[in-house]
Scaffold this active site. Structure first.
Site, PDB file in Angstrom:
ATOM      1  N   GLY A 238       0.756  -1.248   0.000  1.00  0.00           N
ATOM      2  CA  GLY A 238       0.000   0.000   0.000  1.00  0.00           C
ATOM      3  C   GLY A 238       0.781   1.288   0.000  1.00  0.00           C
ATOM      4  O   GLY A 238       0.199   2.361  -0.201  1.00  0.00           O
ATOM      5  N   GLU A 274       3.776  -6.677   1.662  1.00  0.00           N
ATOM      6  CA  GLU A 274       3.426  -7.047   0.274  1.00  0.00           C
ATOM      7  C   GLU A 274       3.426  -5.812  -0.625  1.00  0.00           C
ATOM      8  O   GLU A 274       2.383  -5.408  -1.144  1.00  0.00           O
ATOM      9  CB  GLU A 274       2.025  -7.667   0.243  1.00  0.00           C
ATOM     10  N   GLY A 276       3.860  -3.457  -3.884  1.00  0.00           N
ATOM     11  CA  GLY A 276       3.879  -3.599  -5.343  1.00  0.00           C
ATOM     12  C   GLY A 276       4.331  -2.297  -5.962  1.00  0.00           C
ATOM     13  O   GLY A 276       5.466  -2.120  -6.407  1.00  0.00           O
ATOM     14  N   ARG A 313      -5.476   3.687 -16.121  1.00  0.00           N
ATOM     15  CA  ARG A 313      -5.566   4.404 -14.844  1.00  0.00           C
ATOM     16  C   ARG A 313      -6.201   5.802 -14.961  1.00  0.00           C
ATOM     17  O   ARG A 313      -7.037   6.166 -14.134  1.00  0.00           O
ATOM     18  CB  ARG A 313      -4.189   4.505 -14.162  1.00  0.00           C
ATOM     19  N   TYR A 317      -9.517   5.764 -12.712  1.00  0.00           N
ATOM     20  CA  TYR A 317      -9.406   6.435 -11.393  1.00  0.00           C
ATOM     21  C   TYR A 317      -9.243   7.946 -11.517  1.00  0.00           C
ATOM     22  O   TYR A 317      -8.913   8.599 -10.532  1.00  0.00           O
ATOM     23  CB  TYR A 317      -8.166   5.920 -10.630  1.00  0.00           C
ATOM     24  N   CYS A 344     -12.277   4.741 -29.588  1.00  0.00           N
ATOM     25  CA  CYS A 344     -13.524   5.470 -29.817  1.00  0.00           C
ATOM     26  C   CYS A 344     -14.276   5.703 -28.511  1.00  0.00           C
ATOM     27  O   CYS A 344     -15.371   5.161 -28.295  1.00  0.00           O
ATOM     28  CB  CYS A 344     -14.383   4.680 -30.787  1.00  0.00           C
ATOM     29  N   GLU A 345     -13.702   6.437 -27.605  1.00  0.00           N
ATOM     30  CA  GLU A 345     -14.342   6.793 -26.339  1.00  0.00           C
ATOM     31  C   GLU A 345     -13.727   8.100 -25.869  1.00  0.00           C
ATOM     32  O   GLU A 345     -12.509   8.271 -25.965  1.00  0.00           O
ATOM     33  CB  GLU A 345     -14.035   5.756 -25.244  1.00  0.00           C
ATOM     34  N   TYR A 372       0.579  -1.366 -12.282  1.00  0.00           N
ATOM     35  CA  TYR A 372      -0.834  -1.278 -12.616  1.00  0.00           C
ATOM     36  C   TYR A 372      -1.083  -0.614 -13.967  1.00  0.00           C
ATOM     37  O   TYR A 372      -2.078   0.088 -14.145  1.00  0.00           O
ATOM     38  CB  TYR A 372      -1.618  -0.561 -11.492  1.00  0.00           C
TER      39      TYR A 372
HETATM   40  N1  LLP Z   1      -1.497  -6.986  -1.000  1.00  0.00           N
HETATM   41  C1  LLP Z   1      -2.815  -7.067  -1.337  1.00  0.00           C
HETATM   42  C2  LLP Z   1      -3.647  -8.068  -0.662  1.00  0.00           C
HETATM   43  C3  LLP Z   1      -3.360  -6.198  -2.303  1.00  0.00           C
HETATM   44  O1  LLP Z   1      -4.645  -6.274  -2.615  1.00  0.00           O
HETATM   45  C4  LLP Z   1      -2.518  -5.241  -2.937  1.00  0.00           C
HETATM   46  C5  LLP Z   1      -3.047  -4.327  -3.947  1.00  0.00           C
HETATM   47  C6  LLP Z   1      -1.154  -5.210  -2.568  1.00  0.00           C
HETATM   48  C7  LLP Z   1      -0.682  -6.090  -1.591  1.00  0.00           C
HETATM   49  C8  LLP Z   1      -0.155  -4.261  -3.191  1.00  0.00           C
HETATM   50  O2  LLP Z   1      -0.461  -2.932  -2.946  1.00  0.00           O
HETATM   51  P1  LLP Z   1       0.564  -1.779  -3.412  1.00  0.00           P
HETATM   52  O3  LLP Z   1       1.800  -1.896  -2.554  1.00  0.00           O
HETATM   53  O4  LLP Z   1       0.846  -1.990  -4.851  1.00  0.00           O
HETATM   54  O5  LLP Z   1      -0.189  -0.519  -3.176  1.00  0.00           O
HETATM   55  N2  LLP Z   1      -5.054  -0.850  -9.802  1.00  0.00           N
HETATM   56  C9  LLP Z   1      -4.906   0.119  -8.736  1.00  0.00           C
HETATM   57  C10 LLP Z   1      -4.228  -0.481  -7.517  1.00  0.00           C
HETATM   58  C11 LLP Z   1      -4.954  -1.700  -6.969  1.00  0.00           C
HETATM   59  C12 LLP Z   1      -4.256  -2.317  -5.770  1.00  0.00           C
HETATM   60  C13 LLP Z   1      -4.910  -3.592  -5.379  1.00  0.00           C
HETATM   61  N3  LLP Z   1      -4.299  -4.310  -4.310  1.00  0.00           N
HETATM   62  C14 LLP Z   1      -4.153   1.336  -9.267  1.00  0.00           C
HETATM   63  O6  LLP Z   1      -3.831   1.372 -10.445  1.00  0.00           O
HETATM   64  O7  LLP Z   1      -3.929   2.295  -8.528  1.00  0.00           O
END
Ligand code: LLP
Length: 420
Positions: A238, A274, A276, A313, A317, A344-345, A372
């Site tokens: 997160g 975790e 990302g 994105r 969002y 076409c949007e 993402y």
């Molecule tokens: N762990 C779990 C259980 C998750 O659901 C997620 C992200 C992460 C870890 C990793 O979170 P991060 O460190 O990447 O924030 N598509 C959206 C983001 C969706 C995130 C979903 N879950 C965007 O483009 O902002």
């Protein structure tokens, strides 16, 4: 932009000129910096110092095997949310370094996880626990699980990526969690040494993260009173990144906040995270070519060859992603453009009102597209998905070929039709 910089007006990825890459690869394409990824991962890793920890990279952020292999080499484990992600992670990682999150695991996915004896299945409901027990018993396996708790904390992020509030579908409330841990005591095929949670993504403040830990530590104590010993906390991902002018916490401050909050009360708990986006988000660019410039009654559009199918994105969002020229040239006239794709949007925009000095045929780069972006790309409007390239110092690897038109319909079947 981690791993990218301008030298005399030309944008480089590590040591390579992006314009040269575009000549060789064609556009659009994603380019990632291996040096940027390594540097982010190592900084996060070293922020923990001697404190025991594990980093499970969230595969959904960018699941390309080339990136997963690079991260695995650095010592990352993986957080997966589907059978597909699990299969990818197994290609580069030991099963004991993989955790499986997600609210709707199918029987097939659970069987796959158990077959490989992965480190943990993070369960999100009583019904899932029951399903895992039944499958584990039929396979004569022991499943290691964590209960994902929903701590009801507002992560103060976009509503679509907030996951830790009670109105979100994720996890179970603490009362239910206690019931599940009690039930697990009598399930022969399940062990539950951990608690997991994840309150959302693109989080800019440490406060909600600390609130969540404190709530989960209360649960650890409540379980202990019932004789149930928790050994490990999975603190989710997160941590946010800068897209525009945001000031996300530094890795060092983030880790310090997590570790000190846990250690104040339970220094012997093992912890994992975790992440990302914070590892790969700023280590990628989407490179695209300006196909046309046009002026509709005073409104200027740059129509480029990347579109919302490559980068959803902004449409999904209203995300703001920075857009810059790949070759800066002050002699070109500068204007405010809506940078749009060929789809076409009217939602097909990469950015609105962006000041750019560009001409037809020039290259632009959309920044912060390591996370993402390619993972959320689609074939909408029957557009082949872009190539992906990993630059490493003065070398580059094509880590995903551009899709061909044939790839678009290869799995489609035309039935026999009679004329009537
Ligand atoms: N762990 C779990 C259980 C998750 O659901 C997620 C992200 C992460 C870890 C990793 O979170 P991060 O460190 O990447 O924030 N598509 C959206 C983001 C969706 C995130 C979903 N879950 C965007 O483009 O902002």
């Amino acid at each position: 932009m981690d791993g990218f910089e301008y030298k005399q007006g030309d944008l480089y990825a590590d040591d390579l000129l992006i314009a040269d890459l575009a000549d060789q690869i064609g556009t659009p394409f994603f380019v990632y910096s291996a040096q940027g990824i390594r540097s982010n991962f190592r900084r996060l890793q070293s922020a923990f110092g001697q404190r025991q920890h594990q980093i499970h990279y969230a595969v959904k952020a960018n699941p390309n095997l080339g990136l997963l292999a690079c991260l695995s080499k650095l010592g990352a484990g993986f957080d997966v949310v589907s059978g597909g992600e699990l299969t990818r992670a197994l290609k580069v990682s030991n099963p004991e370094d993989i955790v499986f999150s997600g609210v709707g695991k199918s029987e097939e996915e659970i069987r796959l996880a158990l077959e490989h004896n992965i480190s943990s299945i993070n369960i999100e409901s009583a019904a899932e626990l029951k399903r895992i027990q039944t499958i584990a018993q039929s396979m004569n396996k022991s499943a290691t699980v964590a209960v994902r708790v929903n701590p009801d904390v507002d992560a103060k992020t976009h509503e679509y990526i907030s996951t830790g509030l009670k109105e979100n579908k994720f996890g179970v409330d603490t009362e239910t969690a206690i019931g599940l841990y009690q039930q697990i005591q009598s399930l022969p095929n399940i062990k539950a040494p951990s608690i997991a949670y994840h309150i959302g993504s693109q989080i800019m403040q440490l406060g909600p993260m600390i609130d969540a830990i404190n709530k989960v530590l209360v649960l650890v104590d409540q379980l202990l009173e019932l004789g149930i010993v928790i050994k490990h906390l999975d603190l989710g991902g997160g941590l946010g990144i800068r897209y525009q002018d945001e000031n996300p916490p530094l890795f060092e401050d983030y880790v310090q906040a997590l570790v000190s909050t846990v250690d104040k009360q339970h220094p012997h708990l093992h912890i994992s995270i975790e992440p990302g986006r914070s590892i790969v988000g700023n280590t990628g660019l989407l490179i695209s070519k300006v196909e046309y410039l046009k002026n509709n009654s005073g409104k200027h559009f740059a129509i480029v060859d990347a579109a919302m199918n490559d980068l959803i994105r902004p449409a999904l969002y209203k995300a703001w992603m920075n857009i810059c020229e790949v070759q800066q040239n002050d002699s070109k006239s500068r204007r405010d453009y809506d940078v749009v794709g060929p789809i076409c949007e009217s939602a097909d925009f990469l950015g609105k009102n962006r000041s750019l000095a560009i001409e037809q045929g020039d290259l632009i780069a959309v920044q912060s597209t390591g996370a993402y972006c390619s993972s959320m790309a689609s074939n909408y409007n029957s557009r082949p998905r872009p190539a992906e390239v990993l630059v490493d110092g003065d070398k580059f690897h094509i880590i995903r070929q551009r899709e061909s038109y044939n790839d678009l319909f290869d799995r489609e079947i035309i039935p026999e039709f009679s004329a009537s």
